[in-house]
Design a protein around this motif. Structure first.
Motif, short mmCIF file in Angstrom:
data_model
loop_
_atom_site.label_atom_id
_atom_site.label_comp_id
_atom_site.label_asym_id
_atom_site.label_seq_id
_atom_site.Cartn_x
_atom_site.Cartn_y
_atom_site.Cartn_z
N SER A 1 0.84 -1.23 -0.07
CA SER A 1 0.06 -0.04 -0.22
C SER A 1 0.88 1.34 0.06
CB SER A 1 -1.05 -0.10 1.33
OG SER A 1 -0.32 -0.10 2.29
N SER A 2 2.26 1.27 -0.15
CA SER A 2 3.05 2.44 -0.19
C SER A 2 3.07 2.98 -1.54
CB SER A 2 4.38 1.93 0.33
OG SER A 2 5.15 0.80 -0.67
N ARG A 3 2.94 1.97 -2.58
CA ARG A 3 2.70 2.59 -3.95
C ARG A 3 1.33 2.85 -4.43
NH1 ARG A 3 6.08 4.30 -6.74
NH2 ARG A 3 5.98 3.35 -8.66
N GLU B 1 -2.13 7.19 -1.75
CA GLU B 1 -2.27 6.92 -0.32
C GLU B 1 -3.31 5.79 -0.03
OE1 GLU B 1 -2.84 10.62 1.79
OE2 GLU B 1 -1.48 11.52 0.40
#
Ligand SMILES: [Cu+2]
Length: 152
Positions: A41-43, A113
């Protein structure tokens, strides 16, 4: 005799993931929504769909919201001097009797995000806001990280 029944059921279930049902509201129809599995979920994630305008007046896609993204944005990929760039687009027009297609390499929803990773086989709601047509929510199926469209 149990096997054929199970096979038919398995096919029906997998077919449900392959293609989202078109959602019609007023003069607008949202079809072929899909997203690509995200890398954690960081990209950011990316989502695609087609909007058909069955009416005789143009409409505009002006807003996006989804529980999986704190900041969904409309992006357009352009190729300039061999370099691919993404630009933020405020709104996109759907001509009367025409359609707007979001696809890899073109216009897309960038799910910035992410609040949760987009996992293959899952679905999530995406609400589109149209200037004239109001809000329409579609359920977006998540395909594999290498998917290029609902036909895969
Ligand atoms: Cu983008």
């Amino acid at each position: 005799m149990k096997l054929p029944v199970a096979a038919v059921l398995a096919f029906a279930l997998s077919a449900g993931f392959v293609q989202a049902e078109p959602v019609r509201q007023g003069d607008l129809e949202i079809d072929a929504a899909w997203a690509r599995a995200s890398i954690g979920s960081s990209r950011p994630g990316a989502a695609y769909f087609t909007v058909r305008n069955l009416g005789d007046e143009a409409d505009r896609l002006t807003g996006l919201s989804s529980p999986v993204s704190a900041m969904p944005m409309l992006h357009e990929t352009t190729l300039s001097e061999g370099i691919s760039r993404m630009a933020h687009v405020e709104a996109a027009e759907i001509p009367a009797g025409g359609e707007l297609t979001l696809e890899p390499g073109g216009m897309h929803v960038m799910l910035m995000e992410l609040t949760t990773p987009l996992k293959e086989g899952a679905t999530f709601p995406l609400t589109l806001t149209f200037e004239a047509g109001g809000e329409i929510t579609v359920e977006v199926p998540v395909f594999g990280p290498g998917a290029t469209g609902p036909a895969e």
